[in-house]
Write a protein that holds these residues in place. Sequence first.
Motif, short mmCIF file in Angstrom:
data_model
loop_
_atom_site.label_atom_id
_atom_site.label_comp_id
_atom_site.label_asym_id
_atom_site.label_seq_id
_atom_site.Cartn_x
_atom_site.Cartn_y
_atom_site.Cartn_z
N ILE A 284 -11.39 18.56 7.88
CA ILE A 284 -10.69 18.29 6.62
C ILE A 284 -10.04 16.92 6.76
CG2 ILE A 284 -8.86 19.03 5.06
CD1 ILE A 284 -9.29 21.87 6.09
N GLY A 285 -10.34 16.02 5.85
CA GLY A 285 -9.84 14.66 5.95
C GLY A 285 -8.45 14.48 5.36
N LYS A 286 -7.89 13.31 5.63
CA LYS A 286 -6.55 12.97 5.15
C LYS A 286 -6.46 13.01 3.63
CE LYS A 286 -5.56 8.75 5.95
NZ LYS A 286 -5.15 7.55 6.70
N ASP A 287 -7.47 12.49 2.97
CA ASP A 287 -7.45 12.46 1.50
C ASP A 287 -7.39 13.87 0.92
OD1 ASP A 287 -7.53 9.72 1.56
OD2 ASP A 287 -9.69 9.58 1.16
N ALA A 288 -8.11 14.80 1.54
CA ALA A 288 -8.11 16.19 1.06
C ALA A 288 -6.75 16.82 1.25
CB ALA A 288 -9.18 16.99 1.80
N ARG A 289 -6.12 16.55 2.38
CA ARG A 289 -4.78 17.10 2.64
C ARG A 289 -3.76 16.51 1.66
NH1 ARG A 289 -6.16 15.57 8.17
NH2 ARG A 289 -7.01 17.37 9.29
N ALA A 290 -3.86 15.19 1.44
CA ALA A 290 -2.94 14.54 0.52
C ALA A 290 -3.12 15.03 -0.91
CB ALA A 290 -3.13 13.03 0.58
N PHE A 291 -4.38 15.32 -1.29
CA PHE A 291 -4.67 15.79 -2.64
C PHE A 291 -3.92 17.10 -2.93
CE2 PHE A 291 -7.22 18.33 -5.61
CZ PHE A 291 -7.25 17.46 -6.69
N LEU A 292 -3.88 18.00 -1.95
CA LEU A 292 -3.17 19.27 -2.13
C LEU A 292 -1.68 19.05 -2.34
CD1 LEU A 292 -4.75 21.77 0.43
CD2 LEU A 292 -5.04 21.71 -2.05
N LYS A 293 -1.17 17.95 -1.78
CA LYS A 293 0.26 17.65 -1.89
C LYS A 293 0.58 16.75 -3.08
CE LYS A 293 1.12 18.08 3.10
NZ LYS A 293 -0.13 18.81 3.36
N SER A 294 -0.45 16.31 -3.78
CA SER A 294 -0.29 15.44 -4.96
C SER A 294 0.54 14.20 -4.64
CB SER A 294 0.37 16.22 -6.11
OG SER A 294 -0.40 17.34 -6.47
N GLN A 295 0.22 13.59 -3.50
CA GLN A 295 0.93 12.37 -3.12
C GLN A 295 0.03 11.50 -2.26
OE1 GLN A 295 4.25 14.11 -0.96
NE2 GLN A 295 3.28 13.73 1.01
N ARG A 296 0.44 10.24 -2.10
CA ARG A 296 -0.27 9.32 -1.22
C ARG A 296 0.51 9.23 0.09
NH1 ARG A 296 -0.33 2.94 -2.23
NH2 ARG A 296 -0.80 2.32 -0.09
N PRO A 297 -0.07 9.61 1.22
CA PRO A 297 0.67 9.58 2.48
C PRO A 297 1.01 8.16 2.89
CG PRO A 297 -1.65 10.03 2.89
CD PRO A 297 -1.47 10.06 1.40
N ALA A 298 2.13 8.02 3.60
CA ALA A 298 2.57 6.70 4.04
C ALA A 298 3.59 6.84 5.16
CB ALA A 298 3.19 5.94 2.87
N CYS A 299 3.76 5.74 5.89
CA CYS A 299 4.79 5.66 6.92
C CYS A 299 5.80 4.61 6.52
CB CYS A 299 4.17 5.29 8.28
SG CYS A 299 5.38 5.04 9.60
N LEU A 300 7.04 5.04 6.33
CA LEU A 300 8.14 4.13 6.00
C LEU A 300 8.92 3.89 7.28
CD1 LEU A 300 9.32 5.96 2.75
CD2 LEU A 300 7.53 4.23 2.98
N TRP A 301 8.72 2.72 7.88
CA TRP A 301 9.27 2.43 9.22
C TRP A 301 10.55 1.61 9.09
CZ3 TRP A 301 6.60 3.68 13.93
CH2 TRP A 301 7.25 3.23 15.09
N MET A 302 11.69 2.26 9.31
CA MET A 302 12.98 1.59 9.22
C MET A 302 13.40 1.06 10.58
SD MET A 302 15.21 3.97 6.67
CE MET A 302 14.63 4.32 5.02
N THR A 303 13.69 -0.22 10.65
CA THR A 303 14.14 -0.85 11.88
C THR A 303 15.45 -1.59 11.63
OG1 THR A 303 13.60 -2.53 13.56
CG2 THR A 303 12.69 -2.87 11.37
N GLY A 304 16.30 -1.61 12.65
CA GLY A 304 17.59 -2.28 12.53
C GLY A 304 18.47 -1.90 13.70
N LEU A 305 19.60 -2.55 13.81
CA LEU A 305 20.53 -2.30 14.91
C LEU A 305 21.10 -0.88 14.85
CD1 LEU A 305 22.51 -5.66 14.77
CD2 LEU A 305 20.84 -5.01 16.53
N SER A 306 21.64 -0.44 15.96
CA SER A 306 22.38 0.82 15.97
C SER A 306 23.56 0.71 15.02
CB SER A 306 22.89 1.10 17.41
OG SER A 306 23.68 2.26 17.44
#
Length: 203
Positions: free
Chosen positions: A16-38
């Motif tokens: 089962i591919g990523k697109d099929a899994r995302a389709f069930l969730k009705s969203q586009r998967p993504a990684c939001l990478w937050m970087t910064g000091l402590s």
Amino acid sequence: MSKPLSEQIFAPAPIIGKDARAFLKSQRPACLWMTGLSGAGKSTVAGLLEKRLHGLGHHTYVLDGDTIRGGLCADLGFSDADRVEQIRRVSETARMMVDAGLIVIVAVISPFQKERDKARSSFEVGEFLEIFVDTPLAICEKRDTKGLYLKARQNKVLNFTGISSPYEPPAAPEITLHCGAESARDSVEHVMAAMRQRKIIAS
């Protein structure tokens, strides 16, 4: 000479591919990478952002630096080599979660540009958004909710990012948040607007 074991392992093709899994969730998967000091506000913004997205029906997960240090990376210290290994583990975990169709919010200091670029290379184009939580060191020190900056200034904590270990600001982040000058909720709205613009979310 035989190849290392890691080069002899071949991952099976997904049934089962990523697109099929995302389709069930009705969203586009993504990684939001937050970087910064402590103390920059990464965890606060990540938590509020996840709550906002969850309220809209999105499937999310937060990978927070402190939580990761207590589990996935409990065996690592704070040397440059250990920081590199931490980012490798986090990026691999985030990539698998994106493959599962999730919107993953990563909140880790991740001080080195090279390692953040390497993390980005694990994702397809448009899946990885680097978010620079640009809070001045003086404000982070003033907050110092964990007392770590004081200990670092007293040499009781070694290899502390921003004090005795370098932090390399992102060269070209997709999003920059000024958490020293705006509220965490305003920062969340900035991220939401960027996600809508990139069609990661519709509303």
